[in-house]
Write a protein that holds these residues in place. Structure first.
Motif, PDB file in Angstrom:
ATOM      1  N   GLU A 164      56.690  35.722  30.636  1.00 20.43           N
ATOM      2  CA  GLU A 164      56.177  34.675  31.529  1.00 20.43           C
ATOM      3  C   GLU A 164      54.677  34.840  31.772  1.00 20.43           C
ATOM      4  O   GLU A 164      53.936  33.851  31.836  1.00 20.43           O
ATOM      5  CB  GLU A 164      56.950  34.683  32.854  1.00 20.43           C
ATOM      6  CG  GLU A 164      56.521  33.617  33.843  1.00 20.43           C
ATOM      7  CD  GLU A 164      56.764  32.181  33.386  1.00 20.43           C
ATOM      8  OE1 GLU A 164      56.291  31.270  34.074  1.00 20.43           O
ATOM      9  OE2 GLU A 164      57.423  31.942  32.347  1.00 20.43           O
ATOM     10  N   ALA A 165      54.208  36.075  31.906  1.00 22.82           N
ATOM     11  CA  ALA A 165      52.772  36.321  32.091  1.00 22.82           C
ATOM     12  C   ALA A 165      51.990  35.818  30.873  1.00 22.82           C
ATOM     13  O   ALA A 165      50.945  35.175  31.018  1.00 22.82           O
ATOM     14  CB  ALA A 165      52.514  37.806  32.322  1.00 22.82           C
ATOM     15  N   ILE A 166      52.531  36.076  29.686  1.00 28.18           N
ATOM     16  CA  ILE A 166      51.867  35.618  28.455  1.00 28.18           C
ATOM     17  C   ILE A 166      51.903  34.091  28.373  1.00 28.18           C
ATOM     18  O   ILE A 166      50.905  33.456  28.012  1.00 28.18           O
ATOM     19  CB  ILE A 166      52.514  36.274  27.217  1.00 28.18           C
ATOM     20  CG1 ILE A 166      52.168  37.765  27.207  1.00 28.18           C
ATOM     21  CG2 ILE A 166      52.059  35.585  25.931  1.00 28.18           C
ATOM     22  CD1 ILE A 166      52.920  38.578  26.186  1.00 28.18           C
ATOM     23  N   ARG A 167      53.028  33.489  28.741  1.00 27.11           N
ATOM     24  CA  ARG A 167      53.132  32.027  28.723  1.00 27.11           C
ATOM     25  C   ARG A 167      52.068  31.405  29.639  1.00 27.11           C
ATOM     26  O   ARG A 167      51.370  30.464  29.254  1.00 27.11           O
ATOM     27  CB  ARG A 167      54.532  31.580  29.163  1.00 27.11           C
ATOM     28  CG  ARG A 167      54.745  30.052  29.032  1.00 27.11           C
ATOM     29  CD  ARG A 167      55.962  29.562  29.788  1.00 27.11           C
ATOM     30  NE  ARG A 167      55.823  29.650  31.231  1.00 27.11           N
ATOM     31  CZ  ARG A 167      55.051  28.857  31.994  1.00 27.11           C
ATOM     32  NH1 ARG A 167      54.321  27.910  31.452  1.00 27.11           N
ATOM     33  NH2 ARG A 167      55.017  29.008  33.304  1.00 27.11           N
ATOM     34  N   LYS A 168      51.924  31.951  30.849  1.00 27.06           N
ATOM     35  CA  LYS A 168      50.931  31.437  31.788  1.00 27.06           C
ATOM     36  C   LYS A 168      49.509  31.667  31.280  1.00 27.06           C
ATOM     37  O   LYS A 168      48.628  30.818  31.455  1.00 27.06           O
ATOM     38  CB  LYS A 168      51.107  32.089  33.160  1.00 27.06           C
ATOM     39  CG  LYS A 168      52.318  31.586  33.912  1.00 27.06           C
ATOM     40  CD  LYS A 168      52.372  32.208  35.292  1.00 27.06           C
ATOM     41  CE  LYS A 168      53.429  31.554  36.139  1.00 27.06           C
ATOM     42  NZ  LYS A 168      53.344  32.017  37.537  1.00 27.06           N
ATOM     43  N   ALA A 169      49.282  32.816  30.658  1.00 26.33           N
ATOM     44  CA  ALA A 169      47.955  33.123  30.119  1.00 26.33           C
ATOM     45  C   ALA A 169      47.577  32.140  29.017  1.00 26.33           C
ATOM     46  O   ALA A 169      46.457  31.614  28.993  1.00 26.33           O
ATOM     47  CB  ALA A 169      47.928  34.560  29.596  1.00 26.33           C
ATOM     48  N   VAL A 170      48.515  31.884  28.114  1.00 27.95           N
ATOM     49  CA  VAL A 170      48.260  30.943  27.013  1.00 27.95           C
ATOM     50  C   VAL A 170      48.024  29.535  27.576  1.00 27.95           C
ATOM     51  O   VAL A 170      47.118  28.827  27.137  1.00 27.95           O
ATOM     52  CB  VAL A 170      49.422  30.979  25.997  1.00 27.95           C
ATOM     53  CG1 VAL A 170      49.312  29.837  24.996  1.00 27.95           C
ATOM     54  CG2 VAL A 170      49.453  32.321  25.271  1.00 27.95           C
ATOM     55  N   ALA A 171      48.806  29.143  28.563  1.00 27.16           N
ATOM     56  CA  ALA A 171      48.627  27.836  29.192  1.00 27.16           C
ATOM     57  C   ALA A 171      47.256  27.715  29.859  1.00 27.16           C
ATOM     58  O   ALA A 171      46.683  26.632  29.925  1.00 27.16           O
ATOM     59  CB  ALA A 171      49.737  27.577  30.205  1.00 27.16           C
ATOM     60  N   ALA A 172      46.728  28.855  30.327  1.00 30.03           N
ATOM     61  CA  ALA A 172      45.406  28.866  30.958  1.00 30.03           C
ATOM     62  C   ALA A 172      44.287  28.917  29.921  1.00 30.03           C
ATOM     63  O   ALA A 172      43.107  28.853  30.283  1.00 30.03           O
ATOM     64  CB  ALA A 172      45.286  30.052  31.913  1.00 30.03           C
ATOM     65  N   VAL A 201      50.387  44.190  43.590  1.00 37.05           N
ATOM     66  CA  VAL A 201      50.914  44.913  42.437  1.00 37.05           C
ATOM     67  C   VAL A 201      51.497  43.879  41.483  1.00 37.05           C
ATOM     68  O   VAL A 201      52.339  43.079  41.889  1.00 37.05           O
ATOM     69  CB  VAL A 201      52.028  45.910  42.850  1.00 37.05           C
ATOM     70  CG1 VAL A 201      52.627  46.594  41.624  1.00 37.05           C
ATOM     71  CG2 VAL A 201      51.511  46.929  43.852  1.00 37.05           C
ATOM     72  N   GLY A 202      51.055  43.894  40.231  1.00 40.87           N
ATOM     73  CA  GLY A 202      51.645  42.977  39.265  1.00 40.87           C
ATOM     74  C   GLY A 202      50.761  42.717  38.073  1.00 40.87           C
ATOM     75  O   GLY A 202      49.556  42.989  38.086  1.00 40.87           O
ATOM     76  N   LEU A 203      51.387  42.193  37.040  1.00 38.57           N
ATOM     77  CA  LEU A 203      50.691  41.852  35.808  1.00 38.57           C
ATOM     78  C   LEU A 203      49.704  40.703  36.037  1.00 38.57           C
ATOM     79  O   LEU A 203      49.835  39.957  37.016  1.00 38.57           O
ATOM     80  CB  LEU A 203      51.705  41.435  34.739  1.00 38.57           C
ATOM     81  CG  LEU A 203      52.620  42.535  34.194  1.00 38.57           C
ATOM     82  CD1 LEU A 203      53.710  41.925  33.313  1.00 38.57           C
ATOM     83  CD2 LEU A 203      51.822  43.567  33.429  1.00 38.57           C
ATOM     84  N   PRO A 204      48.756  40.552  35.118  1.00 35.13           N
ATOM     85  CA  PRO A 204      47.891  39.365  35.183  1.00 35.13           C
ATOM     86  C   PRO A 204      48.745  38.091  35.154  1.00 35.13           C
ATOM     87  O   PRO A 204      49.809  38.064  34.541  1.00 35.13           O
ATOM     88  CB  PRO A 204      47.042  39.483  33.911  1.00 35.13           C
ATOM     89  CG  PRO A 204      47.059  40.944  33.564  1.00 35.13           C
ATOM     90  CD  PRO A 204      48.398  41.440  34.004  1.00 35.13           C
ATOM     91  N   PHE A 205      48.288  37.067  35.840  1.00 32.59           N
ATOM     92  CA  PHE A 205      48.943  35.755  35.902  1.00 32.59           C
ATOM     93  C   PHE A 205      50.269  35.790  36.666  1.00 32.59           C
ATOM     94  O   PHE A 205      51.119  34.931  36.474  1.00 32.59           O
ATOM     95  CB  PHE A 205      49.135  35.142  34.501  1.00 32.59           C
ATOM     96  CG  PHE A 205      47.838  34.827  33.828  1.00 32.59           C
ATOM     97  CD1 PHE A 205      47.207  33.608  34.052  1.00 32.59           C
ATOM     98  CD2 PHE A 205      47.215  35.746  33.002  1.00 32.59           C
ATOM     99  CE1 PHE A 205      45.989  33.320  33.467  1.00 32.59           C
ATOM    100  CE2 PHE A 205      45.992  35.469  32.411  1.00 32.59           C
ATOM    101  CZ  PHE A 205      45.373  34.254  32.645  1.00 32.59           C
ATOM    102  N   SER A 206      50.425  36.762  37.570  1.00 36.29           N
ATOM    103  CA  SER A 206      51.664  36.847  38.349  1.00 36.29           C
ATOM    104  C   SER A 206      51.554  36.166  39.714  1.00 36.29           C
ATOM    105  O   SER A 206      52.522  36.122  40.457  1.00 36.29           O
ATOM    106  CB  SER A 206      52.074  38.315  38.533  1.00 36.29           C
ATOM    107  OG  SER A 206      51.070  39.028  39.234  1.00 36.29           O
ATOM    108  N   GLY A 207      50.371  35.660  40.068  1.00 39.28           N
ATOM    109  CA  GLY A 207      50.204  34.955  41.336  1.00 39.28           C
ATOM    110  C   GLY A 207      49.510  35.756  42.419  1.00 39.28           C
ATOM    111  O   GLY A 207      49.424  35.306  43.561  1.00 39.28           O
ATOM    112  N   GLN A 222      43.264  38.843  25.399  1.00 41.98           N
ATOM    113  CA  GLN A 222      43.851  38.896  26.744  1.00 41.98           C
ATOM    114  C   GLN A 222      45.370  38.998  26.656  1.00 41.98           C
ATOM    115  O   GLN A 222      45.993  39.693  27.439  1.00 41.98           O
ATOM    116  CB  GLN A 222      43.445  37.669  27.561  1.00 41.98           C
ATOM    117  CG  GLN A 222      44.078  37.633  28.935  1.00 41.98           C
ATOM    118  CD  GLN A 222      43.131  37.991  30.054  1.00 41.98           C
ATOM    119  OE1 GLN A 222      41.932  37.950  29.878  1.00 41.98           O
ATOM    120  NE2 GLN A 222      43.685  38.348  31.182  1.00 41.98           N
ATOM    121  N   VAL A 223      45.975  38.322  25.699  1.00 43.46           N
ATOM    122  CA  VAL A 223      47.428  38.412  25.499  1.00 43.46           C
ATOM    123  C   VAL A 223      47.806  39.843  25.114  1.00 43.46           C
ATOM    124  O   VAL A 223      48.776  40.400  25.643  1.00 43.46           O
ATOM    125  CB  VAL A 223      47.910  37.398  24.432  1.00 43.46           C
ATOM    126  CG1 VAL A 223      49.367  37.648  24.057  1.00 43.46           C
ATOM    127  CG2 VAL A 223      47.726  35.970  24.942  1.00 43.46           C
TER     128      VAL A 223
END
Length: 143
Positions: A113-121, A16-22, A127-128
């Motif tokens: 944080e999910a958006i930060r990780k997505a942008v870093a990827a 359960v969790g947003l994209p880019f949550s691990g 997708q954002v």
């Protein structure tokens, strides 16, 4: 007369969790069979290597549930469902108390944080926006 021991039900762990949550990284490290809803959606919707046989399946949720049932029927006692499962309704779909026990594993991450990780990827703006939409509908487990 001996009591017949009842075999325990197999266990389905649902992420359960947003994209880019691990979620995917955790699932990959468990050494257990993993069924990915997103991968099944890709194959069924034509983004993957589709054959005539896989094209016959048109419903990703039903197909994913069948894969889970097949893994349990093959003798696996634990299976991981890799999916976002953001709402109570989405999570309810995976429960089947007569056939398996369902445990939800939440990966908490803020929208920021999910958006930060997505942008870093290196993901694009669409997708954002999708992450922002999903964050709005997210019903955490303890609500």
């Amino acid at each position: 007369m001996k009591k017949q021991q009842q075999t325990p039900l197999p266990t389905l762990y649902c992420t359960v969790g947003l994209p880019f949550s691990g979620k995917a990284a955790w699932a990959a490290c468990q050494g257990l069979p993993v069924v990915s809803l997103a991968a099944n959606e890709t194959v069924i919707d034509g983004g993957g290597k589709v054959t005539q046989k896989t094209k016959a399946t048109t419903e990703p949720l039903a197909f994913t549930r069948q894969l889970i049932e097949c893994l349990f029927a093959a003798g696996n006692q634990v299976v991981i469902l890799l999916a976002e499962n953001l709402t109570k309704k989405e999570r309810a779909y995976w429960q089947n108390p007569d056939a398996w026990q369902t445990i939800f594993r939440e990966f908490k991450i803020s929208e920021k944080e999910a958006i930060r990780k997505a942008v870093a990827a290196g993901v694009g703006k669409q997708q954002v926006l999708t992450i922002q939409e999903k964050a709005k509908k997210y019903e955490m487990l303890n609500q």
